[in-house]
Write an enzyme that holds these catalytic residues in place. Structure first.
Site, PDB file in Angstrom:
ATOM      1  N   ASP A  11       0.890  -1.161   0.000  1.00 14.20           N
ATOM      2  CA  ASP A  11       0.000   0.000   0.000  1.00 14.20           C
ATOM      3  C   ASP A  11       0.926   1.207   0.000  1.00 14.20           C
ATOM      4  OD1 ASP A  11      -1.576   2.172   0.714  1.00 14.20           O
ATOM      5  OD2 ASP A  11      -2.735   1.069   2.210  1.00 14.20           O
ATOM      6  N   GLN A  94       2.896   4.325   2.765  1.00  9.43           N
ATOM      7  CA  GLN A  94       2.451   3.692   4.016  1.00  9.43           C
ATOM      8  C   GLN A  94       3.202   2.408   4.397  1.00  9.43           C
ATOM      9  OE1 GLN A  94      -1.962   3.257   4.906  1.00  9.43           O
ATOM     10  NE2 GLN A  94      -1.504   1.095   4.626  1.00  9.43           N
ATOM     11  N   TYR A 228       1.042   0.476  14.461  1.00 13.28           N
ATOM     12  CA  TYR A 228       0.067   0.282  13.391  1.00 13.28           C
ATOM     13  C   TYR A 228       0.363   1.189  12.211  1.00 13.28           C
ATOM     14  CZ  TYR A 228      -4.267  -0.158  10.821  1.00 13.28           C
ATOM     15  OH  TYR A 228      -5.183  -0.398   9.839  1.00 13.28           O
ATOM     16  N   LYS A 231      -3.058  -2.672   7.522  1.00 16.18           N
ATOM     17  CA  LYS A 231      -3.196  -4.119   7.643  1.00 16.18           C
ATOM     18  C   LYS A 231      -2.305  -4.813   6.607  1.00 16.18           C
ATOM     19  CE  LYS A 231      -5.682  -6.006  10.857  1.00 16.18           C
ATOM     20  NZ  LYS A 231      -4.940  -6.342  12.073  1.00 16.18           N
ATOM     21  N   ASP A 232      -2.105  -6.139   6.783  1.00 17.67           N
ATOM     22  CA  ASP A 232      -1.214  -6.893   5.892  1.00 17.67           C
ATOM     23  C   ASP A 232      -1.758  -6.943   4.470  1.00 17.67           C
ATOM     24  OD1 ASP A 232      -0.214  -7.463   8.410  1.00 17.67           O
ATOM     25  OD2 ASP A 232      -1.305  -9.354   8.508  1.00 17.67           O
ATOM     26  N   ASP A 286     -14.717   1.739   5.924  1.00 13.45           N
ATOM     27  CA  ASP A 286     -13.469   1.259   5.297  1.00 13.45           C
ATOM     28  C   ASP A 286     -13.536  -0.235   4.996  1.00 13.45           C
ATOM     29  OD1 ASP A 286     -12.557   3.839   5.493  1.00 13.45           O
ATOM     30  OD2 ASP A 286     -10.862   3.394   6.819  1.00 13.45           O
TER      31      ASP A 286
HETATM   32  P1  13P Z   1      -5.130  -0.380   4.884  1.00 15.35           P
HETATM   33  O1  13P Z   1      -4.304  -1.409   5.608  1.00 15.35           O
HETATM   34  O2  13P Z   1      -5.829  -0.984   3.697  1.00 15.35           O
HETATM   35  O3  13P Z   1      -4.319   0.821   4.517  1.00 15.35           O
HETATM   36  O4  13P Z   1      -6.287   0.095   5.852  1.00 15.35           O
HETATM   37  C1  13P Z   1      -5.931   0.813   6.980  1.00 15.35           C
HETATM   38  C2  13P Z   1      -7.081   1.288   7.824  1.00 15.35           C
HETATM   39  O5  13P Z   1      -6.839   1.666   8.935  1.00 15.35           O
HETATM   40  C3  13P Z   1      -8.445   1.274   7.290  1.00 15.35           C
HETATM   41  O6  13P Z   1      -9.361   1.845   8.190  1.00 15.35           O
HETATM   42 MG    MG Z   2      -4.112   2.183   3.174  1.00 15.90          MG
HETATM   43 MG    MG Z   3      -4.972  -1.892   2.058  1.00 13.93          MG
END
Ligand code: 13P
Ligand code: MG
Ligand code: MG
Ligand code: 13P
Length: 365
Positions: A11, A94, A228, A231-232, A286
């Site tokens: 990402d 990121q 944090y 996410k993976d 999200d």
């Molecule tokens: P991503 O890992 O896809 O960037 O998502 C992060 C997040 O905190 C979504 O709310």
């Molecule tokens: Mg993201």
């Molecule tokens: Mg992502």
């Protein structure tokens, strides 16, 4: 011919927020990949995205963990990060946790799934790519595909699969691995696979031929970063047909959505919704978490495809069920089990709240 398939993803910035990818970022990645193909580093490539994750799918003959391929990926992510920064995309860069590349992207943020294979006469592969979830998300589907006869009838009626598959399971916290055989060790196996935040299927092998059947990215971003960052959003390559499960058997687990960790702020449980690439835009809270499936036939290393496999009304019910599960879980707001248990959460204000309430928290008699 011996061929390596490398799927490396990161990402490097979301559009808008964390819900999708900007087309200029994909165009930049295409440019780098095309140059590497022209230079002979790659046989072929395909650039895509799942939500806000940029996916580099590459074929070459340099083997797994090759420095040149990893550097190409890293440099492509850096170039795309520049584009993301210019557009002020959300979380530009990121997943790139360091600026010192040392020959391998592992441990540096990107997710990696690679396999070296002898290309068969017809080499059908499916590449799964997920967003808003963690690396253990493939445990349940991989178990169903390679060990559950109610999912994969080939395990019962195809002589070349009846001997079963071996699972390489990683303990992502203690950095240990174990090989377990299906079908005779499935009860032992499920003790691990049922705890996907700690144990993840790294690879699956055909027991008679020892050939690799599947490989997934098991990198845990939060453990690499110590905080944090996202996410993976893992990927998984699965070989199909012949002495491997048919494409339809490989897709079948996704007809009923699995509940995974991820979603908003990486701190919730939610349904994993199978969608087309175009619909992999996790917007609601999200999410809910998404999974796409790109199918290819390999021909002398050329990626014939992709066929966008979840772009099929046969998965409409799964999407409907995922939305229904999302409605039910969302009603719980900040309560477990929608919100992850304290020790699994990517974000917490617990220490701050405890500090503020110091003195007011008194012993029970
Ligand atoms: P991503 O890992 O896809 O960037 O998502 C992060 C997040 O905190 C979504 O709310
Ligand atoms: Mg993201
Ligand atoms: Mg992502
Ligand atoms: P075909 O006869 O269309 O090749 O199908 C065989 C198969 O494996 C179906 O799952």
């Amino acid at each position: 011919m011996k061929l390596t398939l490398s799927v490396i993803k990161a990402d490097i910035g979301g559009y808008v927020g964390h819900c999708s990818s900007h087309p200029d970022v994909l165009t930049r990645a295409e440019k780098n990949m095309a140059a590497a193909k022209k230079a002979g580093t790659l046989i072929d490539y395909h650039v895509t995205r799942c939500g806000d994750d940029l996916q580099l799918i590459m074929t070459h003959q340099k083997g797994e963990e090759n420095g040149e391929i990893h550097k190409l990926s890293w440099d492509t992510f850096l170039a795309c990060t520049d584009v993301a920064k210019k557009l002020k995309l959300h979380g530009a860069g990121q997943d790139l946790l360091s600026d010192a590349f040392s020959g391998n992207v592992k441990g540096m943020g990107p997710g990696v799934a690679e396999m070296e294979i002898e290309e068969r006469d017809a080499e059908s592969i499916v590449i799964f790519m997920a967003d808003k979830t963690a690396s253990g998300a493939f445990n349940l589907p991989l178990y169903k595909i390679f060990a559950d006869p109610f999912n994969t009838v080939g395990l019962v009626i195809a002589g070349n699969m009846h001997g079963g598959f071996a699972f390489e399971i990683h303990d992502v916290k203690e950095h240990k691995k174990v090989m377990l055989n299906a079908p005779e060790e499935i009860y032992d196996m499920l003790v691990f696979l049922g705890a996907p935040s700690r144990y993840a299927v790294k690879a699956v092998f055909h027991r008679e031929t020892k050939d690799i059947a599947a490989v997934s990215s098991t990198q845990r971003l939060s453990m690499m970063a110590g905080r944090y960052v996202g996410k993976d959003d893992p990927v998984c390559i699965v070989r199909c047909q012949g002495y491997f499960p048919a494409v339809g058997e490989v897709l079948e687990p996704f007809a009923g959505p699995n509940i995974v960790e991820g979603w908003m702020r990486g701190s919730h449980h939610g349904p994993l919704m199978p969608t087309s690439v175009a619909q992999s835009n996790p917007t609601r809270f999200d999410g809910p978490p998404r999974i796409i499936a790109a199918g290819f036939q390999l021909s002398g290393g050329m990626l014939v495809g992709p066929n966008d496999l979840f772009d099929d009304p046969a998965f409409d019910n799964a999407r409907k069920q995922a939305n229904d599960i999302a409605d039910i879980l969302r009603r719980m707001g900040p309560f477990e089990p929608h919100r992850l248990p304290l020790e699994e959460m990517e974000y917490t204000t617990l220490p701050q709240v405890m500090k503020k309430l110091k003195g007011r928290l008194i012993d029970l008699d």
